[in-house]
Design an enzyme around this catalytic site. Structure first.
Site, PDB file in Angstrom:
ATOM      1  N   ARG A   1      30.231   2.251 -19.701  1.00 59.88           N
ATOM      2  CA  ARG A   1      29.856   2.092 -21.324  1.00 59.88           C
ATOM      3  C   ARG A   1      30.905   1.327 -22.015  1.00 59.88           C
ATOM      4  NH1 ARG A   1      25.028   4.249 -23.056  1.00 59.88           N
ATOM      5  NH2 ARG A   1      24.090   6.054 -21.915  1.00 59.88           N
ATOM      6  N   ASP A   2      31.990   0.598 -21.308  1.00 57.91           N
ATOM      7  CA  ASP A   2      32.912   0.216 -22.134  1.00 57.91           C
ATOM      8  C   ASP A   2      32.817  -1.076 -22.972  1.00 57.91           C
ATOM      9  OD1 ASP A   2      35.114   1.280 -20.778  1.00 57.91           O
ATOM     10  OD2 ASP A   2      34.639   0.431 -18.948  1.00 57.91           O
TER      11      ASP A   2
ATOM     12  N   THR B   1      25.241  -3.088 -25.654  1.00 59.05           N
ATOM     13  CA  THR B   1      25.511  -4.270 -24.632  1.00 59.05           C
ATOM     14  C   THR B   1      25.058  -5.504 -25.591  1.00 59.05           C
ATOM     15  OG1 THR B   1      24.678  -3.170 -22.655  1.00 59.05           O
ATOM     16  CG2 THR B   1      24.608  -5.656 -22.602  1.00 59.05           C
TER      17      THR B   1
ATOM     18  N   ASP C   1      15.307   4.341 -23.872  1.00 63.44           N
ATOM     19  CA  ASP C   1      14.975   4.940 -25.322  1.00 63.44           C
ATOM     20  C   ASP C   1      14.168   4.100 -26.029  1.00 63.44           C
ATOM     21  OD1 ASP C   1      16.963   6.650 -24.505  1.00 63.44           O
ATOM     22  OD2 ASP C   1      18.810   5.508 -25.604  1.00 63.44           O
TER      23      ASP C   1
ATOM     24  N   TYR D   1      19.213  13.948 -17.048  1.00 64.75           N
ATOM     25  CA  TYR D   1      19.217  12.688 -16.312  1.00 64.75           C
ATOM     26  C   TYR D   1      18.187  12.440 -15.316  1.00 64.75           C
ATOM     27  CZ  TYR D   1      23.526  12.752 -18.660  1.00 64.75           C
ATOM     28  OH  TYR D   1      24.687  12.608 -19.714  1.00 64.75           O
ATOM     29  N   VAL D   2      17.339  13.337 -14.964  1.00 65.42           N
ATOM     30  CA  VAL D   2      16.198  13.096 -14.227  1.00 65.42           C
ATOM     31  C   VAL D   2      15.327  12.075 -14.597  1.00 65.42           C
ATOM     32  CG1 VAL D   2      13.914  14.430 -13.621  1.00 65.42           C
ATOM     33  CG2 VAL D   2      16.155  15.754 -13.476  1.00 65.42           C
TER      34      VAL D   2
ATOM     35  N   ARG E   1      16.231   9.414 -16.045  1.00 62.93           N
ATOM     36  CA  ARG E   1      16.805   7.896 -15.683  1.00 62.93           C
ATOM     37  C   ARG E   1      16.825   7.752 -14.272  1.00 62.93           C
ATOM     38  NH1 ARG E   1      21.847   7.892 -19.689  1.00 62.93           N
ATOM     39  NH2 ARG E   1      22.908   7.475 -17.759  1.00 62.93           N
TER      40      ARG E   1
HETATM   41  O1  F6P Z   1      20.554   5.582 -23.743  1.00 58.77           O
HETATM   42  C1  F6P Z   1      20.240   6.206 -22.654  1.00 58.77           C
HETATM   43  C2  F6P Z   1      20.715   7.782 -22.682  1.00 58.77           C
HETATM   44  O2  F6P Z   1      19.838   8.458 -21.634  1.00 58.77           O
HETATM   45  C3  F6P Z   1      20.213   8.358 -24.007  1.00 58.77           C
HETATM   46  O3  F6P Z   1      18.756   8.766 -24.015  1.00 58.77           O
HETATM   47  C4  F6P Z   1      21.137   9.536 -23.874  1.00 58.77           C
HETATM   48  O4  F6P Z   1      21.184  10.058 -25.267  1.00 58.77           O
HETATM   49  C5  F6P Z   1      22.288   8.812 -23.614  1.00 58.77           C
HETATM   50  O5  F6P Z   1      21.775   7.629 -22.717  1.00 58.77           O
HETATM   51  C6  F6P Z   1      23.011   9.772 -22.497  1.00 58.77           C
HETATM   52  O6  F6P Z   1      24.378   8.971 -22.239  1.00 58.77           O
HETATM   53  P1  F6P Z   1      25.215   9.186 -21.059  1.00 58.77           P
HETATM   54  O7  F6P Z   1      24.717   8.596 -19.669  1.00 58.77           O
HETATM   55  O8  F6P Z   1      26.608   8.675 -21.532  1.00 58.77           O
HETATM   56  O9  F6P Z   1      25.451  10.899 -21.002  1.00 58.77           O
END
Ligand code: F6P
Length: 378
Positions: A79-80, A118, A140, A302-303, A305
């Protein structure tokens, strides 16, 4: 025979939170760029980090093979921020370093797969003279200028499946179950999955709720003989008071003039965010007290993603990737490849960066939710 283009060498990277479909998009772009246009492709490791550190690997047909269905990103991500890159704990503007690396590697273009953050990084590199094309990725669905982004459909499937599963246990135990769904400060994921999963109540950031209203919906269900309720709660959803506090802090952070005032306003915003962090658990306690029903919380986290992209995301990522290669070949830069119906459109990055696509209060998903009797906490 390869199609004509002046572009010879291209770099690609994935930045921001990972999202299902990133590899499908790398593959879609790469296969078109290499196979159709005869370009050479390299992949920067770990997003902006690899671009700053000039860390990359060659991407050829072999590297692109077998990745369509793979979750995450084969390139890694971070996330840099390019203009506030941490060097010895201090933020430093690394745009000049990136420009140097881009020239050293002899690149004609850079493809950046990512979300709103980005897009802002991409704008800074465009302003520094680089040829950039951005592809919209995020679970999102909050990127301005595009119908949707890859990752969203998969995450919505996962969240819908979770709501389905929560239903049978909520029903069996006569409980309220709050399912917290990601989405940052946008309600798309929760609204979509909540509707598809038949949640009884859907709480999104765009419509601040009151505990009284949520409790009233649950009590009405109780009177009708439904002694359980499933509530889909967006991670960014807030009650009316918290939403007002957050909006005020955000406004302050956006309007502070001096660096000192900006630091103080950012610290205040972070403090407000901290206070509101466990809001779903607080809501659960309040609803248990108000309704007398046992209440539980499930945080999907995170499940949502992880894992293989669904068919819709594979298709979207592939067609956006291929369309990005067409733009690069034609020398069209400084744009995001937006999804527009079944087609694509090149949208200037200036219309994307710094903007967020929230759920409009009169959106037809909101209307449908009201029409089928879903409580929105209003
Ligand atoms: O932008 C995607 C997301 O999963 C959001 O839904 C959530 O708020 C954020 O990223 C979580 O961020 P990180 O991966 O930095 O914990």
């Amino acid at each position: 025979m390869v199609a004509k283009t002046k572009v010879k060498k291209v770099g690609i990277l994935t930045a921001g939170g990972d999202s299902p479909g990133l590899n499908a998009a790398i593959r879609g772009f790469g296969k078109t760029a290499i196979g159709h246009y005869g370009m050479e492709l390299i992949g920067f490791r770990d997003g902006i980090t690899g671009l700053v550190e000039d860390r990359w690997e060659p991407l050829d047909g072999k590297a692109l093979s077998g990745i369509l269905t793979v979750g995450g990103t084969i390139l890694g991500t971070s996330r840099d921020k390019v203009h506030k890159y941490a060097v010895d704990g201090e933020p430093r503007d690394m745009v000049p370093t990136v420009v140097e690396n881009y020239r050293r590697e002899g690149l004609d273009a850079l493809i950046m797969l990512g979300g709103g953050g980005t897009a802002k990084n991409a704008m800074r590199l465009v302003a520094a003279g680089l040829n950039v094309v951005h592809l919209p990725k995020t679970i999102d669905n909050d990127i301005a200028g595009t119908d949707t982004s890859f990752g969203f459909a998969t995450a919505m499937e996962i969240a819908t499946d979770a709501i389905d599963r929560v239903h049978s246990t909520a029903h069996s135990h006569h409980r309220i179950i709050l399912t917290e769904i990601m989405g940052h400060r946008a309600g798309w994921l929760t609204l979509g999955a909540g509707l598809a999963g038949g949640a009884d109540i859907i709480l999104i950031p765009e419509i601040p709720y009151t505990v009284d209203s949520v409790a009233a919906t649950i009590k009405t269900r109780l009177q009708r003989g439904s002694n359980f309720s499933v509530v889909a709660v967006a991670e960014g959803a807030r009650d009316v008071d918290d939403a007002a506090d957050y909006a005020a802090a955000e406004l302050l952070a956006g309007s502070a003039k001096t660096p000192e005032a900006q630091r103080a306003a950012r610290a205040h915003l972070a403090h407000v965010e901290d206070l509101q962090r466990e809001h779903t658990f607080k809501l659960a306690r309040d609803l248990e007290a108000a309704t007398g029903l046992e209440t539980r919380v499930t945080i999907l986290g995170y499940v949502q993603r992880g894992g293989t992209p669904c068919a819709a995301d594979r298709l979207l990522a592939t067609r956006l990737g291929a369309a990005a290669a067409d733009l690069v070949a034609r020398g069209e830069f400084g744009v995001m490849v937006a999804a527009r119906g079944e087609g694509t459109e090149a949208v200037p990055l200036s219309e994307v960066a710094g903007k967020v696509k929230l759920v409009p209060p009169d959106h037809h998903w909101v209307t449908a939710a009201r029409q089928v009797g879903v409580g929105l906490g209003e």
